[in-house]
Scaffold this active site. Structure first.
Site, PDB file in Angstrom:
ATOM      1  N   HIS A 119       0.831  -1.212   0.000  1.00 32.68           N
ATOM      2  CA  HIS A 119       0.000   0.000   0.000  1.00 32.68           C
ATOM      3  C   HIS A 119       0.866   1.263   0.000  1.00 32.68           C
ATOM      4  O   HIS A 119       2.070   1.218   0.284  1.00 32.68           O
ATOM      5  CB  HIS A 119      -0.890  -0.003   1.249  1.00 32.68           C
ATOM      6  CG  HIS A 119      -0.079  -0.094   2.525  1.00 32.68           C
ATOM      7  ND1 HIS A 119       0.511   1.011   3.118  1.00 32.68           N
ATOM      8  CD2 HIS A 119       0.262  -1.162   3.282  1.00 32.68           C
ATOM      9  CE1 HIS A 119       1.171   0.630   4.190  1.00 32.68           C
ATOM     10  NE2 HIS A 119       1.048  -0.681   4.324  1.00 32.68           N
ATOM     11  N   ASN A 145       3.881   5.200   8.965  1.00 37.67           N
ATOM     12  CA  ASN A 145       5.112   4.862   8.241  1.00 37.67           C
ATOM     13  C   ASN A 145       6.159   5.947   8.446  1.00 37.67           C
ATOM     14  O   ASN A 145       7.332   5.662   8.723  1.00 37.67           O
ATOM     15  CB  ASN A 145       4.853   4.717   6.746  1.00 37.67           C
ATOM     16  CG  ASN A 145       4.112   3.466   6.353  1.00 37.67           C
ATOM     17  OD1 ASN A 145       3.417   3.438   5.346  1.00 37.67           O
ATOM     18  ND2 ASN A 145       4.228   2.392   7.133  1.00 37.67           N
ATOM     19  N   THR A 201       1.573   5.814   4.986  1.00 36.41           N
ATOM     20  CA  THR A 201       0.684   6.338   6.032  1.00 36.41           C
ATOM     21  C   THR A 201       1.493   7.229   6.976  1.00 36.41           C
ATOM     22  O   THR A 201       2.737   7.215   6.954  1.00 36.41           O
ATOM     23  CB  THR A 201       0.053   5.201   6.858  1.00 36.41           C
ATOM     24  OG1 THR A 201       1.089   4.607   7.678  1.00 36.41           O
ATOM     25  CG2 THR A 201      -0.561   4.126   5.975  1.00 36.41           C
ATOM     26  N   ARG A 224      -5.656   1.217   4.314  1.00 39.78           N
ATOM     27  CA  ARG A 224      -4.526   1.712   3.517  1.00 39.78           C
ATOM     28  C   ARG A 224      -4.352   0.915   2.230  1.00 39.78           C
ATOM     29  O   ARG A 224      -3.927   1.460   1.209  1.00 39.78           O
ATOM     30  CB  ARG A 224      -3.242   1.713   4.354  1.00 39.78           C
ATOM     31  CG  ARG A 224      -2.865   0.380   4.994  1.00 39.78           C
ATOM     32  CD  ARG A 224      -1.784   0.611   6.066  1.00 39.78           C
ATOM     33  NE  ARG A 224      -1.258  -0.589   6.678  1.00 39.78           N
ATOM     34  CZ  ARG A 224      -1.719  -1.128   7.802  1.00 39.78           C
ATOM     35  NH1 ARG A 224      -2.776  -0.606   8.408  1.00 39.78           N
ATOM     36  NH2 ARG A 224      -1.145  -2.196   8.328  1.00 39.78           N
ATOM     37  N   GLU A 229      -2.024  -7.305   6.863  1.00 39.40           N
ATOM     38  CA  GLU A 229      -0.691  -7.225   7.471  1.00 39.40           C
ATOM     39  C   GLU A 229      -0.566  -8.185   8.650  1.00 39.40           C
ATOM     40  O   GLU A 229      -1.557  -8.567   9.286  1.00 39.40           O
ATOM     41  CB  GLU A 229      -0.411  -5.780   7.927  1.00 39.40           C
ATOM     42  CG  GLU A 229       0.961  -5.546   8.564  1.00 39.40           C
ATOM     43  CD  GLU A 229       2.142  -5.895   7.652  1.00 39.40           C
ATOM     44  OE1 GLU A 229       2.285  -7.088   7.310  1.00 39.40           O
ATOM     45  OE2 GLU A 229       2.932  -4.993   7.324  1.00 39.40           O
TER      46      GLU A 229
END
Length: 198
Positions: free
Chosen positions: A8, A14, A11, A59, A83
């Site tokens: 993805h 991240n 975010t 996401r 995830e």
């Protein structure tokens, strides 16, 4: 048929270095731009695909929606592509994890394939559910055709496939980079080989 996996877009977690796992964090503005760039990359390398499959997490779904708006192939949410569940590590940076959960982290590191994160999953569990999802996905298509598939998933999920493909021990998996919104190609034969060794 080739299977293209893409993580993805970015975010906020991240950028902050926080572990996300099952925590459902949306794309940020840069993540949306990365998903749009993924469309351009796919066009530039002349990859067409029959359908998009995605994890249920926001996401990933947003990334899939952006790609679908560009290519109009349709997308489907499939359980098993989500995830890795990183349990108590989620919401923390790795420095915080070392401070808060040093013993649990050491235990996980001692055998990352089979040991679970505290209240979470092991990499083996991730791979087993991933291949159940892939069984379903590939069952929808003629794998001997020249049509390709795009799967929007997550860093740890894609990393497990790359580690198996490259014969890298999971204890060294931190050396594998999985960039946001960048296509990674697997052949049906490579996936079958990984499954056999799994």
């Amino acid at each position: 048929m080739k299977i293209y996996f893409a993580r993805h877009g970015q975010t906020d977690w991240n950028t902050l270095g926080k572990v996300q796992g099952t925590t459902d964090i949306p794309l940020n503005e840069n993540g949306i731009a990365q998903a749009q760039l993924l469309c351009k990359r796919l066009e530039e390398i002349d990859i067409s695909f029959e359908k998009i499959y995605t994890s249920y997490q926001a996401r990933a779904v947003k990334t899939a929606q952006i790609v679908d708006e560009h290519f109009h192939t349709g997308y489907e949410i499939v359980r098993g592509l989500e995830e890795m569940n990183l349990g108590l590590f989620e919401g923390h940076t790795w420095d915080e994890i070392l401070s808060l959960y040093d013993e649990e982290h050491e235990l996980w590191l001692s055998n990352k394939r089979y040991n679970c994160t505290p209240d979470g999953e092991s990499y083996q569990m991730v791979m087993e559910r991933l291949f159940k999802a892939l069984d379903y996905i590939l069952g929808q298509h003629n794998t001997s055709s020249d049509k390709n598939l795009l799967i929007i998933s997550h860093g740890a999920v894609i990393m497990t496939l790359l580690a198996m493909k490259r014969n890298i021990p999971f204890e060294q998996s931190h050396t594998i980079e999985v960039d946001n919104a960048s296509p990674i190609e697997f052949s049906i034969e490579e996936l079958k080989d990984i499954r056999t060794r799994l």
